[in-house]
Write a protein that holds these residues in place. Structure first.
Motif, PDB file in Angstrom:
ATOM      1  N   SER A   1     -45.512 -31.853  -8.866  1.00 53.38           N
ATOM      2  CA  SER A   1     -45.800 -33.353  -8.510  1.00 53.38           C
ATOM      3  C   SER A   1     -45.338 -34.641  -7.342  1.00 53.38           C
ATOM      4  CB  SER A   1     -44.014 -34.044  -9.684  1.00 53.38           C
ATOM      5  OG  SER A   1     -43.590 -35.234  -9.809  1.00 53.38           O
ATOM      6  N   ARG A   2     -44.331 -33.243  -6.787  1.00 56.52           N
ATOM      7  CA  ARG A   2     -44.488 -34.168  -5.256  1.00 56.52           C
ATOM      8  C   ARG A   2     -45.674 -33.864  -4.178  1.00 56.52           C
ATOM      9  NH1 ARG A   2     -40.282 -31.665  -0.681  1.00 56.52           N
ATOM     10  NH2 ARG A   2     -40.324 -33.706   0.850  1.00 56.52           N
ATOM     11  N   GLN A   3     -46.075 -33.639  -4.736  1.00 55.83           N
ATOM     12  CA  GLN A   3     -47.263 -32.976  -3.876  1.00 55.83           C
ATOM     13  C   GLN A   3     -48.475 -34.207  -4.275  1.00 55.83           C
ATOM     14  OE1 GLN A   3     -50.651 -31.540  -4.855  1.00 55.83           O
ATOM     15  NE2 GLN A   3     -51.918 -31.786  -3.131  1.00 55.83           N
ATOM     16  N   LYS A   4     -48.654 -34.543  -5.431  1.00 56.03           N
ATOM     17  CA  LYS A   4     -49.880 -35.126  -6.078  1.00 56.03           C
ATOM     18  C   LYS A   4     -48.759 -36.958  -5.827  1.00 56.03           C
ATOM     19  CE  LYS A   4     -52.821 -32.941  -7.852  1.00 56.03           C
ATOM     20  NZ  LYS A   4     -54.275 -32.984  -7.511  1.00 56.03           N
ATOM     21  N   TYR A   5     -47.648 -36.989  -5.868  1.00 52.39           N
ATOM     22  CA  TYR A   5     -46.900 -38.201  -5.645  1.00 52.39           C
ATOM     23  C   TYR A   5     -47.506 -39.205  -4.067  1.00 52.39           C
ATOM     24  CZ  TYR A   5     -44.010 -42.243  -4.143  1.00 52.39           C
ATOM     25  OH  TYR A   5     -43.106 -43.113  -3.569  1.00 52.39           O
ATOM     26  N   LEU A   6     -47.162 -37.569  -2.958  1.00 51.03           N
ATOM     27  CA  LEU A   6     -47.395 -37.958  -2.069  1.00 51.03           C
ATOM     28  C   LEU A   6     -49.227 -38.191  -1.753  1.00 51.03           C
ATOM     29  CD1 LEU A   6     -45.545 -35.912  -0.008  1.00 51.03           C
ATOM     30  CD2 LEU A   6     -44.574 -37.717  -0.290  1.00 51.03           C
ATOM     31  N   LEU A   7     -49.800 -37.418  -2.038  1.00 51.72           N
ATOM     32  CA  LEU A   7     -51.245 -37.885  -2.042  1.00 51.72           C
ATOM     33  C   LEU A   7     -51.969 -38.962  -2.185  1.00 51.72           C
ATOM     34  CD1 LEU A   7     -53.964 -36.481  -1.886  1.00 51.72           C
ATOM     35  CD2 LEU A   7     -53.948 -35.389  -3.986  1.00 51.72           C
ATOM     36  N   GLY A   8     -50.980 -39.582  -3.744  1.00 50.10           N
ATOM     37  CA  GLY A   8     -51.463 -40.945  -4.263  1.00 50.10           C
ATOM     38  C   GLY A   8     -50.844 -42.062  -2.794  1.00 50.10           C
TER      39      GLY A   8
ATOM     40  N   GLN B   1     -53.838 -44.408  -8.174  1.00 48.79           N
ATOM     41  CA  GLN B   1     -53.795 -43.830  -9.342  1.00 48.79           C
ATOM     42  C   GLN B   1     -54.532 -42.365 -10.049  1.00 48.79           C
ATOM     43  OE1 GLN B   1     -52.217 -46.386 -10.973  1.00 48.79           O
ATOM     44  NE2 GLN B   1     -52.209 -47.607  -9.042  1.00 48.79           N
ATOM     45  N   GLU B   2     -55.368 -42.075 -10.118  1.00 45.74           N
ATOM     46  CA  GLU B   2     -54.984 -41.285 -10.541  1.00 45.74           C
ATOM     47  C   GLU B   2     -53.995 -39.933  -9.758  1.00 45.74           C
ATOM     48  OE1 GLU B   2     -59.269 -37.699 -10.262  1.00 45.74           O
ATOM     49  OE2 GLU B   2     -59.227 -39.674  -8.923  1.00 45.74           O
ATOM     50  N   ALA B   3     -54.295 -39.874  -8.362  1.00 46.83           N
ATOM     51  CA  ALA B   3     -53.161 -38.705  -7.803  1.00 46.83           C
ATOM     52  C   ALA B   3     -51.434 -39.479  -8.451  1.00 46.83           C
ATOM     53  CB  ALA B   3     -52.532 -38.784  -6.948  1.00 46.83           C
ATOM     54  N   TYR B   4     -51.209 -40.714  -8.947  1.00 51.48           N
ATOM     55  CA  TYR B   4     -49.484 -40.848  -9.603  1.00 51.48           C
ATOM     56  C   TYR B   4     -50.064 -40.302 -10.945  1.00 51.48           C
ATOM     57  CZ  TYR B   4     -49.067 -44.324  -5.684  1.00 51.48           C
ATOM     58  OH  TYR B   4     -48.900 -44.411  -4.249  1.00 51.48           O
ATOM     59  N   ASP B   5     -51.217 -40.464 -11.517  1.00 46.18           N
ATOM     60  CA  ASP B   5     -51.379 -40.120 -13.008  1.00 46.18           C
ATOM     61  C   ASP B   5     -50.931 -37.992 -12.774  1.00 46.18           C
ATOM     62  OD1 ASP B   5     -51.089 -42.088 -13.873  1.00 46.18           O
ATOM     63  OD2 ASP B   5     -54.043 -42.353 -13.716  1.00 46.18           O
ATOM     64  N   ALA B   6     -51.314 -37.454 -11.920  1.00 41.95           N
ATOM     65  CA  ALA B   6     -51.427 -36.128 -11.842  1.00 41.95           C
ATOM     66  C   ALA B   6     -49.916 -35.697 -11.553  1.00 41.95           C
ATOM     67  CB  ALA B   6     -52.412 -35.461 -11.087  1.00 41.95           C
ATOM     68  N   ALA B   7     -48.912 -35.893 -10.458  1.00 44.14           N
ATOM     69  CA  ALA B   7     -47.627 -36.248 -10.531  1.00 44.14           C
ATOM     70  C   ALA B   7     -46.596 -36.825 -11.606  1.00 44.14           C
ATOM     71  CB  ALA B   7     -47.185 -37.644  -9.372  1.00 44.14           C
ATOM     72  N   ILE B   8     -47.470 -37.595 -12.490  1.00 43.85           N
ATOM     73  CA  ILE B   8     -46.004 -37.678 -13.894  1.00 43.85           C
ATOM     74  C   ILE B   8     -46.908 -36.630 -14.408  1.00 43.85           C
ATOM     75  CG2 ILE B   8     -46.286 -39.307 -15.483  1.00 43.85           C
ATOM     76  CD1 ILE B   8     -46.880 -41.721 -14.255  1.00 43.85           C
ATOM     77  N   GLU B   9     -48.058 -35.848 -14.901  1.00 42.74           N
ATOM     78  CA  GLU B   9     -48.615 -34.757 -15.764  1.00 42.74           C
ATOM     79  C   GLU B   9     -48.221 -33.831 -14.785  1.00 42.74           C
ATOM     80  OE1 GLU B   9     -52.605 -32.498 -16.813  1.00 42.74           O
ATOM     81  OE2 GLU B   9     -52.544 -34.374 -15.958  1.00 42.74           O
ATOM     82  N   ALA B  10     -47.913 -33.456 -13.641  1.00 43.95           N
ATOM     83  CA  ALA B  10     -47.099 -32.270 -13.541  1.00 43.95           C
ATOM     84  C   ALA B  10     -45.844 -31.848 -13.488  1.00 43.95           C
ATOM     85  CB  ALA B  10     -47.280 -32.370 -11.884  1.00 43.95           C
TER      86      ALA B  10
ATOM     87  N   LYS C   1     -41.042 -40.477 -11.670  1.00 44.09           N
ATOM     88  CA  LYS C   1     -40.886 -42.069 -11.488  1.00 44.09           C
ATOM     89  C   LYS C   1     -40.951 -42.695 -10.706  1.00 44.09           C
ATOM     90  CE  LYS C   1     -36.227 -40.289 -14.009  1.00 44.09           C
ATOM     91  NZ  LYS C   1     -37.040 -39.414 -14.518  1.00 44.09           N
ATOM     92  N   LEU C   2     -41.237 -41.909  -9.126  1.00 51.74           N
ATOM     93  CA  LEU C   2     -41.572 -42.318  -8.390  1.00 51.74           C
ATOM     94  C   LEU C   2     -43.111 -43.265  -8.453  1.00 51.74           C
ATOM     95  CD1 LEU C   2     -40.088 -40.974  -5.351  1.00 51.74           C
ATOM     96  CD2 LEU C   2     -39.501 -43.283  -5.252  1.00 51.74           C
ATOM     97  N   ALA C   3     -43.741 -42.017  -8.663  1.00 53.53           N
ATOM     98  CA  ALA C   3     -45.210 -42.264  -9.309  1.00 53.53           C
ATOM     99  C   ALA C   3     -45.635 -43.621 -10.037  1.00 53.53           C
ATOM    100  CB  ALA C   3     -46.070 -40.967  -9.756  1.00 53.53           C
ATOM    101  N   GLN C   4     -44.612 -43.094 -11.228  1.00 56.20           N
ATOM    102  CA  GLN C   4     -45.123 -44.511 -11.812  1.00 56.20           C
ATOM    103  C   GLN C   4     -44.508 -46.231 -11.565  1.00 56.20           C
ATOM    104  OE1 GLN C   4     -45.578 -43.976 -15.705  1.00 56.20           O
ATOM    105  NE2 GLN C   4     -45.552 -45.958 -15.393  1.00 56.20           N
ATOM    106  N   SER C   5     -43.607 -45.717 -10.703  1.00 52.85           N
ATOM    107  CA  SER C   5     -43.370 -47.063 -10.114  1.00 52.85           C
ATOM    108  C   SER C   5     -44.533 -47.634  -9.569  1.00 52.85           C
ATOM    109  CB  SER C   5     -42.198 -46.897  -8.989  1.00 52.85           C
ATOM    110  OG  SER C   5     -40.641 -47.276 -10.240  1.00 52.85           O
ATOM    111  N   ALA C   6     -44.692 -46.912  -8.525  1.00 50.56           N
ATOM    112  CA  ALA C   6     -46.287 -47.092  -7.860  1.00 50.56           C
ATOM    113  C   ALA C   6     -47.464 -47.970  -8.650  1.00 50.56           C
ATOM    114  CB  ALA C   6     -46.332 -46.136  -6.800  1.00 50.56           C
ATOM    115  N   LYS C   7     -47.613 -47.018  -9.550  1.00 51.32           N
ATOM    116  CA  LYS C   7     -48.201 -47.142 -10.491  1.00 51.32           C
ATOM    117  C   LYS C   7     -47.782 -49.251 -10.890  1.00 51.32           C
ATOM    118  CE  LYS C   7     -50.369 -45.439 -13.788  1.00 51.32           C
ATOM    119  NZ  LYS C   7     -50.570 -44.278 -14.613  1.00 51.32           N
ATOM    120  N   GLU C   8     -46.866 -49.369 -10.849  1.00 52.09           N
ATOM    121  CA  GLU C   8     -46.728 -50.536 -11.524  1.00 52.09           C
ATOM    122  C   GLU C   8     -46.948 -51.541 -10.498  1.00 52.09           C
ATOM    123  OE1 GLU C   8     -42.921 -49.541 -13.706  1.00 52.09           O
ATOM    124  OE2 GLU C   8     -44.003 -48.684 -15.050  1.00 52.09           O
ATOM    125  N   LEU C   9     -46.765 -50.922  -9.796  1.00 51.57           N
ATOM    126  CA  LEU C   9     -47.004 -52.776  -8.715  1.00 51.57           C
ATOM    127  C   LEU C   9     -48.352 -53.183  -8.260  1.00 51.57           C
ATOM    128  CD1 LEU C   9     -44.634 -50.475  -5.391  1.00 51.57           C
ATOM    129  CD2 LEU C   9     -44.036 -52.093  -6.487  1.00 51.57           C
TER     130      LEU C   9
END
Length: 787
Positions: free
Chosen positions: A742-749, A762-771, A779-787
């Motif tokens: 999840s951390r890797q995918k968030y950082l990738l995004g 966006q695709e990477a954030y989704d993968a972080a949430i899914e992982a 949660k950070l990935a979700q916040s980044a998506k909402e920005l």
């Protein structure tokens, strides 16, 4: 014209079904020879001609091979040899004069009709050897157009005479007695009944003056009189024999005997004449080699010893006959020992013993004389060897047997062959418990009792064990303990010596002053053997219990065993001992090992101090075998958490070793220091090294720590593309936990977003949430998506 003819049978023998008969005779006072070849199956023979149409060879071929070797034979007319080629057996007959081949298709004694046969095969062939004129056969030129009718005479068989004696008279059946007498003569001679042999020979020759065996009778007369030293008779008969039977197969032996007879009669000129005939006319005969020995004897008797040696050596080197070789070797041995050349004499005696030990019994008196010459020269081993050969040939009833056995035993006792000596001493005492020499034998045996044992090592140990039990409270038992320990030490049984430590220490120190030394030598030997076999546990035990100090050549092995077994005190002791080695290479080796011991035992201050000395010694060396000191020094600073020295030392490690997997953890440690110091350059420099080493080795012990750390450093440097590459490399790494993924995918995004790649972000954030939807990174990935 009256024709005189005589046939003499020379030899006949068989090979498989083939019968070969060689005969000779005279016709009109001219010698000739006939060779008969008979086989049950037809075979082919063919004449080979030269350019003048003279027969130079006859070759006969047989489909079967002989069951035994065919020895080449010859007489005055033929030379017959064999050859096997492509599994076909050939007889080759070469003439010395003229030769003619005839097939025999009819037995005139049995056949009623004879006729001309043009056939290359026959079961019976005759080769006729002659000088000028073909005997008995008249050859006429035949017309090619003539008609050849068979000749038939059924009412009157052709005459058959059979064998003829030397006068040309038929040999009748009643004369077969000379054959049986001939066999008896040979038997008498072979049994050494020479008088009986000669007496019967005289009787037979008077009774059968024209016997076919007259040449053999004379031959045995010559040999019989020679054995009885009647050299005048040998000379007299030999002259007649050589005159009448100059082509007989026994001529070489007769020449040798008559030559020696003349020599022993003091007629050296006459002897030389017959020796010359023997050597020139029959040089290939074994009797020529025997003649060399006889000639040597004659020369030695006349004082020409050096010349005699040449003939003895020539006989020894040329002969294939064991008896002649042994005789020649004995002559050489006797000459050498007579002139005190004991070593060479003994070598010849050894050859005789190996080839034919029974030779010495053939002339007992002379052999005894030779034996005692070796005793006089102090060569008891050779004297004992001759005595052994004589004893094996003599019966116990012989008057010298007891004395000879005692002498052999006593002589062996004076040699290193103590086990063999004890066996012979015991043998004498067993055979002659109250013998003439039993006292001397017993004294010799008592002398051997403790110095050497019976037969073999295990028997000696058994004997000492018996004495130790039987005389446990006696000085004999004490001596047995002492002698057994020395025996074990001598044979390298060091462990068994150490097992006797208690018994040895209990002995009277005033009588056995070196028991401590024996134990010490046993410990030294045991430790050396353990080092050779790399039995490190045993090495450490002995070192501890016996305080053994070995020479410097064993220090390498002791050090390795000490390190392997964890005996760092002993390892430090060995390294300290060698720190001042004169040889610079040795000093470097032991200083490095000394540092290694200190590092292993945590003496880090000593490591740092000594490392400086070693680095000074190896500085300037392109590829020193001790450059690992830089790693040890780095690891020392790491253990004492000296970050400054770690950073300084890692540069030296990097210089000497480059990107090696072995240094992976060291580079990772420096990378971690960089994070602590918030030094992005350090992180990037050593993080990249860790990353590259892992990729090259396809091993990932520092993943994902190194990728996350490198990502952070790249992001701080705003090197978003490299940050993206590093964090994306984790996509193929399967061993991340859900939270790490999840951390890797968030950082990738985040990296995609920095590069304005919003869709991929966006695709990477989704993968972080899914992982791992419950993780902080989700949660950070979700916040980044909402920005």
């Amino acid at each position: 014209m009256l024709k005189h003819f005589v046939f003499l049978l020379l030899t006949s023998f068989s090979l498989f079904a083939l019968e070969v008969t060689l005969g000779s005779g005279k016709e009109n006072f001219e010698k000739f020879s006939i060779l008969h070849l008979r086989d049950a199956s037809p075979f082919v023979c063919q004449e080979i001609h030269d350019d003048m149409q003279r027969v130079v060879q006859i070759v006969c071929a047989f489909s079967k091979q002989p069951s035994r070797a065919f020895a080449p034979i010859q007489n005055d007319f033929f030379s017959i040899t064999q050859e096997i080629k492509n599994e076909i057996f050939f007889l080759k007959i070469r003439p010395f004069h003229k030769m003619k081949l005839y097939p025999i298709h009819f037995d005139l004694d049995k056949e009623e009709s004879v006729f001309s046969v043009e056939d290359a095969l026959a079961t019976h062939w005759i080769a006729l050897g002659y000088k000028e004129n073909i005997p008995f056969i008249k050859e006429e030129q035949k017309s090619d157009t003539a008609i050849r009718f068979p000749y038939t005479n059924p009412n009157e068989m052709l005459p058959y005479i059979g064998g003829l004696d030397i006068q040309g008279n038929p040999v009748y059946v009643d004369k077969i007695q000379d054959v049986s007498d001939y066999i008896r003569i040979k038997k008498y001679f072979n049994n050494k009944q020479y008088e009986s042999c000669l007496q019967l020979t005289e009787e037979v020759m008077q009774k059968f003056p024209d016997s076919l065996f007259t040449n053999e009778f004379m031959f045995y007369q010559i040999k019989g009189y020679f054995k009885l030293d009647a050299y005048d008779r040998v000379i007299e008969i030999s002259k007649n024999y050589l005159k009448e039977y100059s082509s007989d197969e026994n001529v070489p032996e007769v020449l040798a005997l008559v030559a020696k007879a003349y020599a022993l009669s003091g007629l050296s000129v006459d002897a030389d004449y017959f020796f010359d005939r023997l050597f020139s006319e029959h040089g290939d005969s074994e009797y020529a080699n025997l003649g060399y020995v006889y000639k040597g004897e004659m020369l030695e008797a006349s004082g020409a010893s050096s010349k005699a040696l040449e003939f003895y050596e020539k006989a020894l080197n040329a002969t294939q006959n064991i008896d002649i070789a042994v005789l020649a070797a004995y002559k050489l041995a006797f000459y050498k020992i007579t002139y005190s050349n004991t070593k060479e004499a003994a070598e010849y005696i050894d050859k005789i013993l190996w080839a034919k030990g029974s030779f010495f019994a053939e002339d007992l008196e002379h052999s005894l004389n030779t034996m005692y010459l070796f005793v006089e020269e102090g060569d008891y081993a050779t004297a004992a060897a001759i005595a052994k050969a004589l004893l094996e040939s003599l019966d116990r009833s012989n008057e010298i047997y007891e004395e000879l056995l005692s002498q052999r035993a006593l002589w062996l006792a004076k040699t290193p062959k103590k086990e063999e000596a004890l066996g012979e001493l015991n043998r004498y005492l067993s055979l002659y418990p109250y013998g003439l020499y039993s006292d001397d034998i017993q004294v010799a045996k008592d002398g051997l009792f403790f110095s050497q044992g019976d037969q073999n090592l295990s028997a000696q140990i058994e004997r000492y064990d018996y004495l130790m039990r039987e005389y446990a409270n006696d000085t004999i038992g004490d001596k047995a303990i002492y002698e057994k320990a020395k025996l074990l030490l001598k044979h390298g049984m060091y462990g068994d010596v150490l097992d006797m430590r208690g018994m040895l220490e209990a002995l009277d120190a005033a009588l056995y002053v070196d028991t401590g030394e024996i134990v010490h030598k046993g410990a030294v030997g045991a430790m050396q053997k353990a080092l050779e076999q790399k039995e490190c546990k045993q090495v450490l035990v002995i070192s501890s219990e016996y305080n053994v100090t070995l020479s410097s050549k064993w220090d390498d092995g002791i050090y390795e065993c000490a390190m392997k077994g964890g005996d760092y005190r002993l390892a430090k002791q060995i390294t300290t001992k060698n720190l001042d080695a004169k040889d610079i290479q040795e000093r470097k080796k032991w200083l490095y090992r000394h540092i290694d011991v200190d590092f292993t035992t945590g003496n880090y201050t000593d490591v740092v101090d000594a490392s400086g000395d070693l680095i000074q010694l190896i500085e300037g060396e392109k590829d020193s075998e001790y450059k690992n000191i830089y790693r040890i020094l780095f690891d020392t600073y790491r253990r004492v958490e000296n970050k400054e020295q770690m950073l300084r030392t890692i540069a030296v490690v990097e210089k000497h070793f480059g990107n090696t997997y072995e240094d992976l953890d060291r580079y990772a440690a420096v990378m971690y220091i960089g994070t602590q110091l918030q030094d992005t350059n350090i992180v990037l420099t050593y993080g990249k090294r860790v990353y590259e080493i892992q990729q090259a080795a396809r091993a990932y012990p520092q993943t994902p720590f190194v990728e996350f750390t490198l990502f952070q450093a790249y992001m701080q440097k705003e090197d978003f593309q490299n940050a993206l590459e590093v964090i994306r490399s984790l996509d193929s790494y399967e061993n991340l936990s859900n939270e790490q993924r999840s951390r890797q995918k968030y950082l990738l995004g985040t990296a995609h977003a920095k590069l304005w790649q919003d869709a991929k972000a966006q695709e990477a954030y989704d993968a972080a949430i899914e992982a791992d939807s419950d993780s902080a990174w989700a949660k950070l990935a979700q916040s980044a998506k909402e920005l």
